[in-house]
Design a protein around this motif. Sequence first.
Motif, PDB file in Angstrom:
ATOM      1  N   ALA A 141       0.838  -1.213   0.000  1.00 35.82           N
ATOM      2  CA  ALA A 141       0.000   0.000   0.000  1.00 35.82           C
ATOM      3  C   ALA A 141       0.866   1.253   0.000  1.00 35.82           C
ATOM      4  N   THR A 142       1.973   1.210   0.738  1.00 39.49           N
ATOM      5  CA  THR A 142       2.892   2.359   0.787  1.00 39.49           C
ATOM      6  C   THR A 142       3.569   2.577  -0.555  1.00 39.49           C
ATOM      7  N   ILE A 143       4.032   1.482  -1.178  1.00 35.44           N
ATOM      8  CA  ILE A 143       4.685   1.577  -2.492  1.00 35.44           C
ATOM      9  C   ILE A 143       3.710   2.119  -3.528  1.00 35.44           C
ATOM     10  N   VAL A 144       2.467   1.667  -3.453  1.00 31.75           N
ATOM     11  CA  VAL A 144       1.441   2.147  -4.386  1.00 31.75           C
ATOM     12  C   VAL A 144       1.215   3.647  -4.196  1.00 31.75           C
ATOM     13  N   SER A 145       1.211   4.103  -2.947  1.00 30.63           N
ATOM     14  CA  SER A 145       1.026   5.531  -2.673  1.00 30.63           C
ATOM     15  C   SER A 145       2.168   6.351  -3.256  1.00 30.63           C
ATOM     16  N   VAL A 146       3.379   5.839  -3.134  1.00 32.31           N
ATOM     17  CA  VAL A 146       4.538   6.542  -3.711  1.00 32.31           C
ATOM     18  C   VAL A 146       4.425   6.572  -5.233  1.00 32.31           C
ATOM     19  N   GLY A 147       4.026   5.442  -5.822  1.00 33.69           N
ATOM     20  CA  GLY A 147       3.838   5.396  -7.267  1.00 33.69           C
ATOM     21  C   GLY A 147       2.748   6.341  -7.731  1.00 33.69           C
ATOM     22  N   THR A 148       1.671   6.428  -6.930  1.00 25.74           N
ATOM     23  CA  THR A 148       0.578   7.354  -7.239  1.00 25.74           C
ATOM     24  C   THR A 148       1.076   8.791  -7.267  1.00 25.74           C
TER      25      THR A 148
END
Length: 457
Positions: free
Chosen positions: A72-79
């Motif tokens: 979820a954290t990696i996805v937020s950074v990618g977002t």
Amino acid sequence: MAERPDQAGEGSAGQSIEGIQTTFSSRELIYPSIVAFLAWVVCVYDYIMFGTLLPKMADDFGWATATSTAIATIVSVGTFFVAILVGPMIDYVGRKRSLIITTAGTGLSSLLTGLTPAALAAPFLSIVRAISGLGYSEQAVNTTYLNELYGNRKSRGFVYAFVQGGWPIGVLLASAFTALLLGTVGWRGVFMLATIPALIVAALGFRLRESPRFLAMQRVRQLEKENQHEEAVEFGRHFDIDVHHVEETTLQQIFEPDIRRHTIFLALAFLTNWIGIQVFAVLGTTVLTEGKGVSFGSALTVLIVSNAAAYIGYLCHGFVGDRIGRRLTIAGGWVISGLAYTLMLFGPSSQGFVLTMYTIGLFFIIGPYAALLFFMGESFPTRVRGTGASFVNAMGPIGAISGGALLTAFLTLTGDNMVLAAFLSGALATVLSGLLMLGTRDVKDPSEAEVTGGSTA
């Protein structure tokens, strides 16, 4: 010389300058407003559905809680990075095309999520869900596009509030359809079915007209490429368009001295407010149950209360922003929210008092976003309107990550004192976000954003 466009936005519909229609009737604005609303609903639907279904996906793939949190954290950074890139797309590719791309990209994100291969689930989802940054950024497209269509209509902020209201509606639809379909088609089917409405709305986007100010800005850039600077300046004046720094990239331009302060203060205000939202809206159930010993009885109650408060708050702040100015409306709302949360945390623990303060806090922390998103569009000049709005919007995921991290850190420092930790991480950040808003430009008219205090020569 051609006449300038009617800045009031309520003059005779169909007025054109240099072959570009600059004014529209209210009837002509209905379709783009509806499409923008639907686009935001389907994008929110996909964005929220990932968080809703992540525990189910983790069960299927055998992930530990730490793994789910990391993804979820990696996805937020990618977002964040995808959201940053959407800005230049809006300013160079166009408002209309960007709406189509962000909405279709949301559909692609849903489809690929549903097709996640079990053997590569973690890395695959980390990349694929970053595409959802396109959907998250659709609101930046809306504010840029509709700002330029609505012109200077007196109720433009209130009308836009209905469009921004797609957020709570998207949240409720995501929760409802997940509950209805999960047992029948599984989490993969829920994601894949979400592709259909996204592609339908993207198709509706092809019937939209392009923003007149983008068309004018295209012509300005073309003249600059042809080394016709004086002609570019003169053409820009016909549309009240500032042509400063157009030879630079739009990401460079938002940090030029004329609007650097505004960009920084607005981005910091957005980021710190998302810290508060993460603590009190996203993690609100945890704060209430562990900090105040109150239970809503079910997560559905929390959902209904928060989203009802959000939608009503959108309309109220959109209305007030049209009358006293959006900057003051946003700043005041966020300061009141922070104070309400503080009273909730340190006041009586009776359920009636806590839930009343919690609802007031939600109303004033989420409601101002209708005014905020419209302010983000009108406070940047045409040449960087999409980039400025998208850059500020991209601070949201970073604020969310920071909010969770700060709450955890303060819980450790205070010996798991949830009341004190929530105050230090969430309530103070919410008040700070309101104060930071006062450092932004006080723009009450779209044309004011074009006057940046320098020479156009």
